[in-house]
Design a protein around this motif. Structure first.
Motif, PDB file in Angstrom:
ATOM      1  N   ALA A 197       0.842  -1.200   0.000  1.00 36.04           N
ATOM      2  CA  ALA A 197       0.000   0.000   0.000  1.00 36.04           C
ATOM      3  C   ALA A 197       0.875   1.247   0.000  1.00 36.04           C
ATOM      4  N   SER A 198       1.904   1.232   0.801  1.00 37.69           N
ATOM      5  CA  SER A 198       2.742   2.432   0.886  1.00 37.69           C
ATOM      6  C   SER A 198       3.499   2.678  -0.428  1.00 37.69           C
ATOM      7  N   ALA A 254      -5.683  -3.334  -7.784  1.00 35.61           N
ATOM      8  CA  ALA A 254      -4.787  -2.207  -8.080  1.00 35.61           C
ATOM      9  C   ALA A 254      -4.373  -2.250  -9.556  1.00 35.61           C
ATOM     10  N   GLN A 301     -11.346   2.086   0.370  1.00 32.01           N
ATOM     11  CA  GLN A 301     -10.832   1.989  -0.992  1.00 32.01           C
ATOM     12  C   GLN A 301     -10.046   3.256  -1.324  1.00 32.01           C
ATOM     13  N   LEU A 302      -8.781   3.048  -1.673  1.00 25.24           N
ATOM     14  CA  LEU A 302      -7.953   4.204  -2.054  1.00 25.24           C
ATOM     15  C   LEU A 302      -7.846   4.249  -3.566  1.00 25.24           C
ATOM     16  N   GLU A 303      -8.040   5.438  -4.109  1.00 22.84           N
ATOM     17  CA  GLU A 303      -7.886   5.563  -5.556  1.00 22.84           C
ATOM     18  C   GLU A 303      -6.405   5.741  -5.890  1.00 22.84           C
ATOM     19  N   LEU A 304      -5.973   5.087  -6.943  1.00 23.97           N
ATOM     20  CA  LEU A 304      -4.545   5.130  -7.266  1.00 23.97           C
ATOM     21  C   LEU A 304      -4.284   5.920  -8.544  1.00 23.97           C
ATOM     22  N   ILE A 358       2.515   1.700  -3.508  1.00 26.33           N
ATOM     23  CA  ILE A 358       1.610   2.064  -4.609  1.00 26.33           C
ATOM     24  C   ILE A 358       0.987   3.434  -4.408  1.00 26.33           C
ATOM     25  N   THR A 359       0.649   3.757  -3.167  1.00 24.37           N
ATOM     26  CA  THR A 359      -0.011   5.058  -2.970  1.00 24.37           C
ATOM     27  C   THR A 359       0.986   6.209  -3.134  1.00 24.37           C
ATOM     28  N   ASN A 360       2.267   5.887  -3.087  1.00 20.00           N
ATOM     29  CA  ASN A 360       3.271   6.940  -3.284  1.00 20.00           C
ATOM     30  C   ASN A 360       3.708   7.103  -4.738  1.00 20.00           C
ATOM     31  N   LEU A 373      -7.171   0.499  -4.495  1.00 11.41           N
ATOM     32  CA  LEU A 373      -6.540  -0.343  -3.492  1.00 11.41           C
ATOM     33  C   LEU A 373      -7.541  -0.559  -2.367  1.00 11.41           C
TER      34      LEU A 373
END
Ligand code: ADE
Length: 346
Positions: free
Chosen positions: A104-105, A135, A155-158, A107-109, A141
């Motif tokens: 997660a860290s 993803a 849910q985080l948008e990437l 991909i979100t970066n 995510l």
């Protein structure tokens, strides 16, 4: 290569071509432009179309998977893709991503259009693989926060990104993961002698060493059709010639490589130990991989990943449903008499 295997090899002092050592020199000799990348023409042609079309549409290219034996240029291709797309590349590996949070860290970066390179993707664990699917597919995510009844999913948008992954063990990649590499799954092939010779000449130029043509072909013929090995041998031969205060000639190269335990066909002591076990202890086979590994106190995975591809390519071993068999070519190479084909127990 995992550190446990490296330590193991170090203790035994036998895996003379240490993957970790060799990898560290890759960067200096790694081609930085497509035009400098020798070989793998079909893959280059396909990538040119894939990347060119994505560029025109102003989209991130679709996800790509490279597979094949170690040292054939999977990582180099990933770097070239990043160069071509003008994107930044974040590099990680299957074993380095231990928890969902690690992924997660990373991909979100990512920034929009970035390339994420995951080496040894076959070593990603199942839970993480399942987080990777959405993803890769929908740019989202799904993360579970908390445990038990109070657990909830966010849910985080990437940002749009391209996953470029590499593996030496395609069979270990699950079908659902494979199917998400919509840009293509490319198998890297062994190089021809001519291509390896070209790579050696190019590397010698970069290293600033003069090399005779006979020495180029001597190194190439022992390089297992593999650029990483060719470059490693070139460096060791250069050291040897330097200490002998002499030029890089055919003779000097042969001496240096003999000293490393590399024979005329490029077999290392561990390759020869495998052939000896099959031929001498198990009458030429067929014998199971587990039995060979046990006889040598080696890991099955190591033999499968590092020794077998080249032995198969040379036609020295065959894989049968009942195990591995040594061919007559292997017997002759190892100084044994060939057996008439009807006597072979395959
Ligand atoms: N060095 C390592 N691999 C190479 C390749 N494919 N082409 C040129 N130089 C290399």
């Amino acid at each position: 290569m995992s550190s446990d295997k490296t330590n193991n090899a170090g203790e035994r002092g036998e895996r003379e071509i240490n993957e970790k050592d060799i990898r560290s020199l890759d960067t200096a000799l790694r081609p930085e432009r497509w035009d400098d990348y020798i070989g793998q023409k079909q893959i280059k042609d396909n990538l040119r179309v894939l990347l060119g079309a994505a560029k025109e549409r102003k989209h991130a290219p679709e996800h790509i998977l490279f597979y094949g034996p170690p040292g054939l240029g999977k990582t180099t291709l990933a770097h070239l893709i990043a160069k071509e797309t003008g994107a930044q590349m974040k590099v990680t590996s299957g074993p380095a991503i231990e928890k969902v949070g690690d992924l997660a860290s990373i991909i979100t970066n990512l920034s929009p259009g970035d390339i994420l390179f995951i080496d040894e993707i076959h070593r990603l664990n199942k839970t993480i693989e399942e987080v990777l699917y959405p993803a890769m597919e929908s740019g989202a995510l799904d993360i579970i926060i908390g445990k038990g009844p109070s657990a909830r999913t966010i849910q985080l948008e990437l940002p749009p990104f391209t996953l470029v992954a590499a593996t030496t063990r395609i069979a270990m990649i699950s079908a659902p993961l494979r199917s998400r590499f919509s840009g293509g799954i490319f198998r890297l092939e062994f190089y021809s002698d001519k291509e390896i010779e070209e790579i050696i000449r190019r590397s010698a130029k970069i290293l600033g060493v003069e090399i005779e043509e006979g020495a180029v072909s001597e190194i190439a013929s022992r390089s297992r059709f593999t650029p990483r090995t060719a470059n490693y041998f070139l460096k060791r031969c250069r050291d040897f010639a330097q200490m002998e205060r002499t030029a890089l000639s055919n003779d000097i190269v042969a001496k240096a490589l003999d000293m490393l335990g590399i024979d005329k066909r490029g077999l290392s002591p561990s390759d020869r130990a495998i052939l000896s076990v099959v031929i001498e202890k198990f009458a030429g086979g067929p014998v199971g991989l587990g039995t060979i590994a046990a006889a040598l106190s080696e890991e099955e995975e190591t033999i499968e990943e590092f020794n077998e591809p080249y032995l198969l390519q040379l036609g020295f071993i065959e894989r049968t449903p009942r195990g591995r068999s040594a061919t007559n070519a292997a017997r002759v190479h190892m100084g044994h008499k060939p057996v008439p084909s009807e006597q072979k127990l395959i």
